[in-house]
Design a protein around this motif. Structure first.
Motif, PDB file in Angstrom:
ATOM      1  N   VAL A  13       0.806  -1.227   0.000  1.00  0.00           N
ATOM      2  CA  VAL A  13       0.000   0.000   0.000  1.00  0.00           C
ATOM      3  C   VAL A  13       0.835   1.272   0.000  1.00  0.00           C
ATOM      4  N   GLY A  14       2.158   1.144   0.088  1.00  0.00           N
ATOM      5  CA  GLY A  14       3.015   2.325   0.090  1.00  0.00           C
ATOM      6  C   GLY A  14       2.799   3.241  -1.109  1.00  0.00           C
ATOM      7  N   PRO A  15       2.700   2.677  -2.335  1.00  0.00           N
ATOM      8  CA  PRO A  15       2.505   3.538  -3.504  1.00  0.00           C
ATOM      9  C   PRO A  15       1.249   4.404  -3.430  1.00  0.00           C
ATOM     10  N   ALA A  16       0.221   3.943  -2.716  1.00  0.00           N
ATOM     11  CA  ALA A  16      -1.015   4.725  -2.638  1.00  0.00           C
ATOM     12  C   ALA A  16      -0.772   6.085  -1.984  1.00  0.00           C
ATOM     13  N   ALA A  17       0.120   6.121  -0.989  1.00  0.00           N
ATOM     14  CA  ALA A  17       0.426   7.396  -0.336  1.00  0.00           C
ATOM     15  C   ALA A  17       1.150   8.333  -1.296  1.00  0.00           C
ATOM     16  N   TRP A  18       2.075   7.787  -2.056  1.00  0.00           N
ATOM     17  CA  TRP A  18       2.861   8.573  -3.003  1.00  0.00           C
ATOM     18  C   TRP A  18       1.980   9.093  -4.139  1.00  0.00           C
ATOM     19  N   TYR A  19       1.191   8.193  -4.738  1.00  0.00           N
ATOM     20  CA  TYR A  19       0.293   8.615  -5.820  1.00  0.00           C
ATOM     21  C   TYR A  19      -0.751   9.601  -5.309  1.00  0.00           C
ATOM     22  N   GLY A  20      -1.229   9.353  -4.087  1.00  0.00           N
ATOM     23  CA  GLY A  20      -2.228  10.244  -3.516  1.00  0.00           C
ATOM     24  C   GLY A  20      -1.687  11.649  -3.313  1.00  0.00           C
ATOM     25  N   MET A  21      -0.437  11.745  -2.877  1.00  0.00           N
ATOM     26  CA  MET A  21       0.167  13.057  -2.684  1.00  0.00           C
ATOM     27  C   MET A  21       0.364  13.765  -4.031  1.00  0.00           C
ATOM     28  N   LEU A  22       0.848  13.018  -5.037  1.00  0.00           N
ATOM     29  CA  LEU A  22       1.088  13.619  -6.350  1.00  0.00           C
ATOM     30  C   LEU A  22      -0.210  14.093  -6.993  1.00  0.00           C
ATOM     31  N   ALA A  23      -1.265  13.273  -6.847  1.00  0.00           N
ATOM     32  CA  ALA A  23      -2.551  13.603  -7.475  1.00  0.00           C
ATOM     33  C   ALA A  23      -3.460  14.431  -6.573  1.00  0.00           C
ATOM     34  N   LYS A  24      -2.985  14.703  -5.332  1.00  0.00           N
ATOM     35  CA  LYS A  24      -3.803  15.405  -4.336  1.00  0.00           C
ATOM     36  C   LYS A  24      -5.152  14.709  -4.179  1.00  0.00           C
ATOM     37  N   ASP A  25      -5.055  13.381  -4.016  1.00  0.00           N
ATOM     38  CA  ASP A  25      -6.243  12.531  -3.952  1.00  0.00           C
ATOM     39  C   ASP A  25      -6.418  12.011  -2.529  1.00  0.00           C
ATOM     40  N   PRO A  26      -7.325  12.587  -1.748  1.00  0.00           N
ATOM     41  CA  PRO A  26      -7.511  12.143  -0.355  1.00  0.00           C
ATOM     42  C   PRO A  26      -7.989  10.700  -0.243  1.00  0.00           C
ATOM     43  N   GLU A  27      -8.688  10.202  -1.268  1.00  0.00           N
ATOM     44  CA  GLU A  27      -9.156   8.818  -1.222  1.00  0.00           C
ATOM     45  C   GLU A  27      -7.968   7.851  -1.208  1.00  0.00           C
ATOM     46  N   LEU A  28      -6.969   8.133  -2.041  1.00  0.00           N
ATOM     47  CA  LEU A  28      -5.777   7.283  -2.066  1.00  0.00           C
ATOM     48  C   LEU A  28      -4.983   7.408  -0.773  1.00  0.00           C
ATOM     49  N   MET A  29      -4.880   8.613  -0.245  1.00  0.00           N
ATOM     50  CA  MET A  29      -4.153   8.810   1.016  1.00  0.00           C
ATOM     51  C   MET A  29      -4.846   8.045   2.149  1.00  0.00           C
ATOM     52  N   ASN A  30      -6.170   8.074   2.146  1.00  0.00           N
ATOM     53  CA  ASN A  30      -6.935   7.340   3.152  1.00  0.00           C
ATOM     54  C   ASN A  30      -6.717   5.840   3.009  1.00  0.00           C
ATOM     55  N   PHE A  31      -6.682   5.367   1.764  1.00  0.00           N
ATOM     56  CA  PHE A  31      -6.438   3.945   1.502  1.00  0.00           C
ATOM     57  C   PHE A  31      -5.069   3.543   2.043  1.00  0.00           C
ATOM     58  N   ALA A  32      -4.060   4.388   1.826  1.00  0.00           N
ATOM     59  CA  ALA A  32      -2.714   4.094   2.310  1.00  0.00           C
ATOM     60  C   ALA A  32      -2.673   4.055   3.834  1.00  0.00           C
ATOM     61  N   ALA A  33      -3.331   5.006   4.483  1.00  0.00           N
ATOM     62  CA  ALA A  33      -3.333   5.045   5.945  1.00  0.00           C
ATOM     63  C   ALA A  33      -4.024   3.815   6.526  1.00  0.00           C
ATOM     64  N   ARG A  34      -5.147   3.438   5.948  1.00  0.00           N
ATOM     65  CA  ARG A  34      -5.838   2.232   6.416  1.00  0.00           C
ATOM     66  C   ARG A  34      -4.987   0.991   6.158  1.00  0.00           C
ATOM     67  N   GLY A  35      -4.283   0.981   5.027  1.00  0.00           N
ATOM     68  CA  GLY A  35      -3.399  -0.142   4.740  1.00  0.00           C
ATOM     69  C   GLY A  35      -2.263  -0.244   5.742  1.00  0.00           C
ATOM     70  N   ALA A  36      -1.752   0.904   6.182  1.00  0.00           N
ATOM     71  CA  ALA A  36      -0.686   0.896   7.182  1.00  0.00           C
ATOM     72  C   ALA A  36      -1.166   0.307   8.503  1.00  0.00           C
ATOM     73  N   ILE A  37      -2.367   0.673   8.899  1.00  0.00           N
ATOM     74  CA  ILE A  37      -2.924   0.103  10.135  1.00  0.00           C
ATOM     75  C   ILE A  37      -3.128  -1.401   9.980  1.00  0.00           C
ATOM     76  N   ALA A  38      -3.607  -1.819   8.798  1.00  0.00           N
ATOM     77  CA  ALA A  38      -3.792  -3.257   8.558  1.00  0.00           C
ATOM     78  C   ALA A  38      -2.461  -3.996   8.642  1.00  0.00           C
ATOM     79  N   LEU A  39      -1.404  -3.415   8.094  1.00  0.00           N
ATOM     80  CA  LEU A  39      -0.077  -4.035   8.202  1.00  0.00           C
ATOM     81  C   LEU A  39       0.389  -4.077   9.653  1.00  0.00           C
ATOM     82  N   ALA A  40       0.169  -2.988  10.377  1.00  0.00           N
ATOM     83  CA  ALA A  40       0.581  -2.956  11.782  1.00  0.00           C
ATOM     84  C   ALA A  40      -0.146  -4.019  12.596  1.00  0.00           C
ATOM     85  N   MET A  41      -1.379  -4.340  12.209  1.00  0.00           N
ATOM     86  CA  MET A  41      -2.162  -5.345  12.929  1.00  0.00           C
ATOM     87  C   MET A  41      -1.901  -6.763  12.446  1.00  0.00           C
ATOM     88  N   THR A  42      -1.123  -6.918  11.386  1.00  0.00           N
ATOM     89  CA  THR A  42      -0.747  -8.248  10.909  1.00  0.00           C
ATOM     90  C   THR A  42       0.219  -8.864  11.928  1.00  0.00           C
TER      91      THR A  42
END
Length: 392
Positions: A40-69
């Motif tokens: 999910v790392g690329p979602a944060a990068w693409y989200g920042m470049l495209a100024k897309d909050p949906e992608l940034m949110n996806f990346a943040a949720r993915g990080a929490i999911a990884l932390a809970m793995t």
């Protein structure tokens, strides 16, 4: 845009939490590969470049999911109760880099509890295994692996420093000290490198970001923190740069001709108007623009920029690895003849005593690549690390 659309079509990260997040194919079961992993790392990068909050949110949720793995290792084999199986820390490093990157770019999307969950995972599940690897295995200091592991190791420590953990900086310094120790073993005083062309670039695709991050955190330029031996590597870089229009570097020592974009771009940024400028230009010529997922190419490597190159030398000789290359012009076309004959032992390649090649007019006419297959049982019997394997 196409990559962003693909990410948005993925299942919600919360529904993909499993006992482990297998990142590397070689120890994964078929069912693990079918389920895929949380990348999910690329979602944060693409989200920042495209100024897309949906992608940034996806990346943040993915990080929490990884932390809970629960397990960040090489899958079922390394997570069974009582097992001692481990795949060094390849998977943990990949996850650590993702989490640090997302935490930095999407910081305001996390609650304080979410940030702490990620930091605790970095401390226990990432650095616990990374340090285990660095403390136990001496061979990693004599091959590409310490450089490869240092990107995630240094990133994790710096994330803790940035979060106000006051007792971490000494461990960051130790991580850089370990990386420098490995560099001094691999990089020879006359510019030689012990693991061949492919692993040279593989090593620095992670080692250079480690130095760049460390330099930024300490308020220094990258050139101030890299070991002095690294500047001598320009000799090796010129030796192995191919004139074949279809490849980047000469494939020797069980390596490939591919150039790792991050290494090429960061080397060119670190040492402008040197032979590394030709590396950045060659990458663009052969492979095109680096993938956006290679974010270091764009954060620090000025990807896509045409570099001013120095004139090539006609003759390069490196005594430590018993190698020499001649570059001339014949009928208006480049002619490169190289004898890449090193016989020194190193961890991740066989000794290419007697290797030679001839390149002319943008093609390879004669070659003795010495490429081996790690899946071949002969690898584990030691055959591929002997001189004899070059003609086996």
């Amino acid at each position: 845009e196409a990559e962003s659309t693909k990410l948005k079509k993925q299942p919600p990260p919360e529904k993909r939490i499993r006992p482990y997040n297998t990142m590397i194919r070689r120890f994964a079961r078929d069912r693990d590969l079918k389920n895929g992993n949380l990348q999910v790392g690329p979602a944060a990068w693409y989200g920042m470049l495209a100024k897309d909050p949906e992608l940034m949110n996806f990346a943040a949720r993915g990080a929490i999911a990884l932390a809970m793995t629960p397990h960040w290792g090489a899958g079922m084999y390394s997570s069974l109760p009582g097992t001692t199986v481990e795949h060094r820390c390849f998977d943990e490093v990949e996850i650590a880099e993702q989490l640090v990157f997302i935490l930095d770019l999407c910081y305001d999307m996390f609650t304080e509890t979410g940030r702490e969950l990620i930091l605790r995972g970095l401390a226990e599940k990432a650095l616990g295994t990374i340090n285990y690897t660095c403390w136990k295995w001496d061979y990693i200091y004599r091959c590409n692996q310490m450089g490869h592991f240092s990107g995630g190791r240094v990133a994790a420590y710096l994330a803790m420093e940035k979060s106000g953990w006051n007792h971490v900086s000494d461990y960051t310094e130790l991580a850089i000290k370990d990386l420098n120790k490995s560099m001094k073993r691999l990089l020879q005083a006359d510019g030689g490198y012990l693991e061949g062309s492919h692993y040279f670039l593989f090593t620095f695709r992670r080692a250079l970001p480690a130095y760049y991050m460390y330099a930024g955190a300490r308020g220094k330029a990258p050139a101030e923190v890299v070991p002095p031996e690294l500047f001598q590597s320009r000799e090796f870089a010129e030796l192995i740069l191919s004139t074949d229009r279809t490849q980047g570097v000469i494939p020797i020592n069980d390596g490939r001709s591919y150039m790792h974009a991050t290494a090429a771009m960061l080397f060119a940024a670190l040492m402008p108007e040197t032979i590394y400028a030709a590396y950045a230009n060659r990458y663009l010529e052969v492979y095109g623009y680096p993938p956006l997922s290679d974010y270091w190419c764009y954060l620090a490597g000025q990807a896509g920029e045409k570099r001013q190159e120095p004139s090539r030398r006609h003759f390069v000789k490196i005594d430590s690895i018993a190698s020499v290359a001649s570059l001339r012009e014949l009928e208006g076309e480049p002619l490169k003849i190289a004898f890449l004959c090193d016989a020194l032992p190193a961890a991740h390649r066989h000794r290419d005593a007697g290797n030679f090649l001839v390149e002319f007019a943008g093609e390879t006419l004669l070659m003795d690549s010495g490429i081996c297959d790690y899946a071949d049982p002969m690898t584990y019997l030691g055959m591929w690390i002997t001189n004899a394997s070059n003609n086996y």
